[in-house]
Motif scaffolding. Structure first.
Motif, short mmCIF file in Angstrom:
data_model
loop_
_atom_site.label_atom_id
_atom_site.label_comp_id
_atom_site.label_asym_id
_atom_site.label_seq_id
_atom_site.Cartn_x
_atom_site.Cartn_y
_atom_site.Cartn_z
N CYS A 96 64.90 61.36 64.20
CA CYS A 96 65.93 62.05 63.43
C CYS A 96 65.41 63.44 63.05
N THR A 97 66.29 64.27 62.58
CA THR A 97 65.90 65.65 62.27
C THR A 97 64.94 65.71 61.11
N SER A 98 65.19 64.89 60.10
CA SER A 98 64.29 64.82 58.95
C SER A 98 64.38 63.44 58.34
N ILE A 99 63.30 63.02 57.66
CA ILE A 99 63.28 61.73 56.97
C ILE A 99 62.27 61.82 55.84
N HIS A 100 62.66 61.33 54.66
CA HIS A 100 61.71 61.32 53.54
C HIS A 100 61.97 60.12 52.65
N ALA A 101 60.92 59.65 52.01
CA ALA A 101 61.00 58.48 51.13
C ALA A 101 61.44 58.90 49.73
N ARG A 102 62.30 58.09 49.13
CA ARG A 102 62.70 58.35 47.75
C ARG A 102 61.55 58.06 46.78
N SER A 103 60.79 57.02 47.07
CA SER A 103 59.67 56.63 46.21
C SER A 103 58.73 55.75 47.01
N LEU A 104 57.46 55.81 46.66
CA LEU A 104 56.46 54.95 47.30
C LEU A 104 55.84 53.97 46.30
N ARG A 105 56.47 53.78 45.15
CA ARG A 105 55.83 53.03 44.07
C ARG A 105 56.11 51.53 44.10
N LEU A 106 57.09 51.09 44.90
CA LEU A 106 57.45 49.67 44.91
C LEU A 106 56.70 48.95 46.03
N ASN A 107 55.47 48.59 45.74
CA ASN A 107 54.58 48.06 46.76
C ASN A 107 54.75 46.55 46.96
N SER A 108 54.27 46.07 48.10
CA SER A 108 54.18 44.63 48.29
C SER A 108 53.12 44.09 47.33
N SER A 109 53.21 42.81 47.01
CA SER A 109 52.30 42.22 46.04
C SER A 109 51.94 40.81 46.47
N SER A 110 50.83 40.31 45.91
CA SER A 110 50.39 38.98 46.32
C SER A 110 49.35 38.46 45.34
N ILE A 111 49.01 37.20 45.53
CA ILE A 111 47.93 36.57 44.78
C ILE A 111 47.13 35.75 45.78
N PRO A 112 45.79 35.76 45.70
CA PRO A 112 45.01 34.98 46.66
C PRO A 112 45.35 33.49 46.59
N LEU A 113 45.36 32.85 47.74
CA LEU A 113 45.69 31.43 47.78
C LEU A 113 44.65 30.58 47.06
N ASN A 114 43.44 31.14 46.89
CA ASN A 114 42.40 30.38 46.18
C ASN A 114 42.36 30.72 44.69
N HIS A 115 43.32 31.49 44.19
CA HIS A 115 43.37 31.78 42.76
C HIS A 115 43.69 30.49 42.01
N GLU A 116 43.12 30.35 40.82
CA GLU A 116 43.30 29.10 40.08
C GLU A 116 44.76 28.82 39.73
N LEU A 117 45.56 29.85 39.55
CA LEU A 117 46.99 29.62 39.28
C LEU A 117 47.67 28.96 40.48
N VAL A 118 47.35 29.44 41.67
CA VAL A 118 47.94 28.87 42.88
C VAL A 118 47.44 27.45 43.10
N LYS A 119 46.14 27.27 42.94
CA LYS A 119 45.58 25.92 43.14
C LYS A 119 46.16 24.94 42.12
N ALA A 120 46.37 25.40 40.89
CA ALA A 120 46.95 24.53 39.87
C ALA A 120 48.39 24.18 40.24
N GLY A 121 49.13 25.15 40.77
CA GLY A 121 50.50 24.89 41.18
C GLY A 121 50.58 23.89 42.32
N ILE A 122 49.70 24.06 43.29
CA ILE A 122 49.66 23.12 44.41
C ILE A 122 49.30 21.72 43.93
N ALA A 123 48.39 21.66 42.96
CA ALA A 123 47.95 20.37 42.43
C ALA A 123 49.07 19.60 41.74
#
Length: 353
Positions: free
Chosen positions: A267-294
């Motif tokens: 396209c002729t031009s393209i620009h982002a409105r914002s770059l602040r809304l990032n993907s997010s995650s928690i490690p699968l070995n975090h105690e919160l995740v392990k507690a939830g699985i349990a």
């Protein structure tokens, strides 16, 4: 105690439903939330329309766990057959705007916070934030609170997940793009019609694939969602405006997505409105995740955006209700989903606190 807190949580949710609280207009629902804190005899603070509190025995030497959900809503769509601002219970369902997204989550987290509020010797401090402007990704929501509340080390974000563990969430970048051509009278030949030029550009956006695929979140999803051109029937426009919605997995930063599209998009031009809304995650070995699985919860990656996007710490999205009901006509949440949500939140935190 749990039964009393559950009853009070449902009563609060009814009040929230019957109080309009569109993004940036949450003043009155914030007042209801303040009243709930007074009912529990829990000190609180308010920053604009964000209401927050910490546990009674807060200890700066300990890490802090954020419990967060939002009390703003989108505007009701034209498909409603029930009054969106009336809390109606039918067949075990509580109908009303914001019941599912995310009032049920918010009141369940508030009940959970109250349950643990006076407990001594917790492993984590608890910080509760009932936040504003989530639906609009506004500047006066949770993002504005991160320099006000104590430092957050891990978070539970209340959004409807059927009380399953969303261990990752896609980020969002919205792009504005232009495709240009030569303006002219529609009666004359024109081999540089901006609208016709856009056909190939749309096909490129439809077919382009980002290489890195996430095990949890899958591929980056890119969609052209708006197109605008022309002012009258007999004039070929000089340009076409496009809006592109990009849902970013955890294998890319938003800046990387921007760089790729600036380099490759035809396209002729393209620009982002914002770059602040990032993907997010928690490690699968975090105690919160392990507690939830349990306790029998399953894990998955979420395609929808929440206030996780403004956090840099590990975060887990978890809440009663079903995301597919959000923003729909005659939105509802089951009463027993709230009851179960409070029970599961408490059971989960008993394992980590």
């Amino acid at each position: 105690m749990i039964e009393r807190l559950t009853t009070q949580a449902i009563d609060l949710l009814k009040q929230l439903i019957e109080t309009p609280s569109f993004s940036s207009e949450e003043e009155q629902t914030a007042i209801h939330i303040e009243a709930w804190f007074r009912l529990q005899d829990i000190p609180f603070k308010r920053q604009k329309n964000n209401v927050w509190a910490t546990n009674k025995f807060f200890d700066e030497a300990k890490p802090s766990l954020l419990l967060n959900s939002h009390h703003d809503t989108v505007k009701p769509n034209n498909g409603y057959t029930k009054d969106p601002f009336k809390a109606i219970i039918e067949d075990g369902k509580l109908f009303g705007l914001g019941s599912n997204d995310a009032g049920g989550c918010l009141v369940s987290l508030m009940a959970t916070f109250a349950y643990f509020y006076s407990r001594k010797n917790l492993k984590y401090n608890l910080v509760l934030v009932a936040s504003a402007e989530e639906e609009s990704s506004g500047h006066n929501g949770l993002n504005s609170m991160l320099d006000i509340v104590p430092k957050i080390d891990v978070a539970i974000i209340g959004e409807p997940t059927l009380m399953q563990l969303a261990v990752a969430e896609k980020g969002l970048v919205v792009f504005d793009a232009k495709v240009k051509g030569t303006p002219s009278h529609a009666a004359h030949p024109n081999n540089d019609n901006a609208i016709y030029n856009t056909v190939a550009v749309l096909q490129w956006f439809q077919n382009y694939k980002f290489e890195r695929k996430s095990q949890v979140l899958g591929e980056v999803k890119m969609t052209v969602t708006q197109i605008n051109a022309g002012k009258q029937h007999n004039a070929i426009p000089a340009e076409v405006d496009l809006v592109i919605d990009v849902r970013v997995n955890d294998k890319y930063t938003n800046s990387e997505i921007e760089a790729i599209l600036k380099k490759n998009a035809p396209c002729t031009s393209i620009h982002a409105r914002s770059l602040r809304l990032n993907s997010s995650s928690i490690p699968l070995n975090h105690e919160l995740v392990k507690a939830g699985i349990a306790i029998g919860r399953t894990t998955y990656g979420s395609p929808t955006l929440s206030d996780q996007a403004v956090l840099t710490c590990p975060s887990l999205k978890l809440g009663p209700g079903d995301s597919t009901r959000s923003h729909t006509a005659d939105e509802f949440i089951y009463i027993n989903e709230i009851e179960e949500g409070i029970q599961i939140y408490i059971e989960l935190l008993e394992k980590v606190l």
